[in-house]
Design a protein around this motif. Sequence first.
Motif: not given
Length: 1039
Positions: A391, A393-395, A983-985, A987
């Motif tokens: 989490w 790392r995905l910010e 992009e993180n959301y 993913n």
Amino acid sequence: MEFELIKLKNQIGCQLRQQVIDQQSYEVLLNERNKLLEKLHKLENHPFFQQKAKLAKKTEEKTIEPKQSKLSTSLIFKSTVQVTRTVALKKYFQGEFENNNINTTTTTRTISGSNWEYVIALPNPDYSSFWNRAVTKEEALRIFQKCFNPEYSSNAQLTRTNKFAEQAAFSGAFDSLDDFEKGGGKKLKFGGRLQRTPGNLFADNGGPARDVLTLFRNVLLVKLGSHLGLHLKQVISSNFKYIYILVCADDNDLEQEAESTEYNLQLEVGVSDLSSMEPCDKSFRPLRLVNSDPEIAGKLKELYENYPEIMNCFKVNESENSFFPAVGVTPENWRAYSLYLSKLKEGLKYVSELHLTPIQRMTYYQKLVRKCIQESNDAQVKKKKMLFSLWDRLEISKPIGAYSDYVRNIDSKSGVDLFKFLWRLHRNDQYNKRSIFKNIDRLKLLQSLISRQVKLHYLQQKELVVCHFPLVNHWELSGKSKFPNSELDTDQDTDLDDALNFLKDKNDAYQGLIHEWNNKIWDTNLPLGKIRNYFGEKIALYFSFIAFAAEFLKRSSYVGLIIFILQYSFDSRDTKVIWFNAIFCVYVSGWATTFLEIWRRKESALSVEWGQTDYEDDEVARPQFRGTLRRSPVNDDLEEVYYDPKRRIRYFVLAAVVTTFMVCVVLGMVASIMILRWELTDKLTLSGLDYSGTVCSTLNAFQIQCFNMIYGKIAIKLNNLENHRTQSEYENSLVIKTYAFQFANSFNSLFYIAFFKTNWEGCIVKTGNHKERKIGANCMDELNTQLICLFVVAFLKNILELGIPFIKFKLKQKEFKQKEADRKRLLALISVTDYEVLREDIDAQVQLPPYVTREVDGTLGDYMELAVLFGYITLFAVSFPLSSVLAFVILMFEIQVDKYKLLHLVRRPQPMGAKDIGTWWPIFNFNCIAAIFTNLAILCFTSRTFEDVAFINDNIFVVFALLALILMVVRYLLRVIIPDIPENYMNLFKRHQTIVERHLRGWDSIKSKYKGESEGYVNPKIYCTISKENAEQTIVESD
């Protein structure tokens, strides 16, 4: 043990429903059976059936008598069931609840005051006999059929049987009411169930219903208590004007409703995604799978040997046997990881001594891992962060469990739900009681349950119900319940509480929404999670949007302030002013587009975080939606409510005609104000200052607000005629109508001053010591004056948003003022219980105005204010750059006003879901596009910025078109560059889909409408009234 108890409880409830009620019903059934046998005997002797019997004997050995016997038995059985049900329901509707399958005992289960979740307020029929009227049987039956649905059964024929039985029972109960003395029909009220005593109190005399209001209240109790299995209690208000029906539901009822409606619930991260919690390197691989030193390998080996359960949960996949090279891991990271393993071992050792269920252990594990990572990072020099989970790392600030449609997998032997351990447990009160449903989920599902049997909005429209709303949850608001001495449930998770307290800091106590939302006036950091958990996603999304707009506007206000100072410091023909105005025009166009695109990213992230990505697909029909029944071409539902969309066309045309007429009226009003200003120019010019512009602009601002209120009510009436199926469709149509009018109403004077007035009637210019009107003059000063007046009135309107509800509250409060002597007399005659305290709490909420009406959510008006304000700061930004500063101040004040209004001045709203701001995004987008053309038009035509540049002035229309094209291209590029979802959301969303498929793959649950099977608790007693004996005592005392 818990599941066996629930299963046994449901079986007993089902058996009780099948018993014959009393001797009276048996006699009626016997008479009905004899009549049917006589009819059957006549049919058997008919020549037609005798000839058919002879033909059947010739063709086969079997006779027809057995078939006739089966037919007669079936007919008798069906008729017996219907008559039995009719007789029983008639007694229930009359209010005779004793000795029936509805539990009426008060000692069966103690429900504390904090557990009641919803209230329905009905008028007290015996409050006053000043006015009464007759109700005909046809009118009462029409209301009954419109408001109440028959008890549902998976057998469509049985549902129809229930419908006929309930209508017959209601008809019979209505016939037993007291006749109205002045004509045909029955008494609407004043049946005498409650009797006013000389001491100004009310005594409950009991007995069957004798007036229409009491009859409908009994029907409501039967529908909610018997047919849905909800728990009910009746309490009279402190002014005795209303009777409150308190409602709450068991978890088992809510689980079945959630499965039936495919309600979205969150999976427990500790069960479904514990591997995402452990520390990992920059390539997202867990540190336990990368090469490390022997010390760390030894600690890992010890954990695998002593605590295999949690280590197996860490598995990313079944083939993680190989080791990988570490990416971006330093010696400091390894030291922090070694400390993490030591703390993890300590926490696992502590929990191994407790007796936790599997789901409790998983809940503890995920919190333990987070706590160990946090403490390991805090132990570093300057608390430098050394360990990062997936989490991090995905910010993403915290772990977010996947959402899925709620399903159950009930084991046929044990009756246990095999999937129950998958769902996240939520704390719901100060006693640490946990459930898979948050309090907001309970309210949504409870409303869904009630709407299956009762249309409360229609009962409210017929004045049979005063209001209905969710009760305030004081624990969620302030962190402490109003009922500290309530009886606690015996099945509290004490071991889990001990385990979680081991992980918490001493000051890590729940503070409540009010404490968390105690932000300063310039602070835009709002506790959106708690707002969502208390008010629902729709209101939380509104506050997120307004806070985001204020934060984004803060930067723009600095630029606008600088441009405003330059405009008033230099001449408008100055080269610096010309260039800064041109740059500001480009800036505003880019700012508005960037604002909307970044907001779209934020709302997409919130929809993933809150599990609302498929909200509109799950949306159910509005209770107000009407149509004809047909077979669904999609799922073969034989009773789908269908409304032909072509029938709406005529209402669309009607709405267009009415809106056009109202716009014409507004234009006439604006023209009148302009003429008035022309007449007042000389009369209101004092000491060289012209006050006519300020006076007329203020009049125009108030005219805008008045017509917005008038058309708002008209738009709701027009929208109701269109009969939209879902709440989203209803609100989208209403938004389009309302904004189309408000755009014309709010901006017509600004467009007239900016683009037409100078050529039609001229603008006022100063010549020497006096002012005169001149054709072709610059109208920028008048445009600025008009905008300032509009902003001032918008600010004053926010004050009215607080003032009007407060005044209504004070006026309503007079109805509930009870003389202190009467109150002491009542408390002396009854025992003070939770219901007395709860009654005072409900009284305070009934006095408040609603925020959500039967037709529309209250946030629509708040969004409309933002849309108009957004138009002011974008459409005419170049003419008045200070508008962004004023808008920022208004937005910050608006946040505080709306917060105080929701928490203190309105009833708790009905919780509603939402995945985005809906139709408002296209409206704001339209303003962005229009802003390009209006600001360029002000730059090129109104302010005549390029008048001194001959080449540009001669080709001003070509320059205008070219600049507009360039800005539209820039706007398009911004929309392409900025993706709609981070992009993180994205993913995270895909990860959630994978998790749901992994844990729930292959499960195909059968969704069906729910018929409550839990035992209902309908208490005929009305609390906070006195008994007959006490009533007689008060009479003696008064004598």
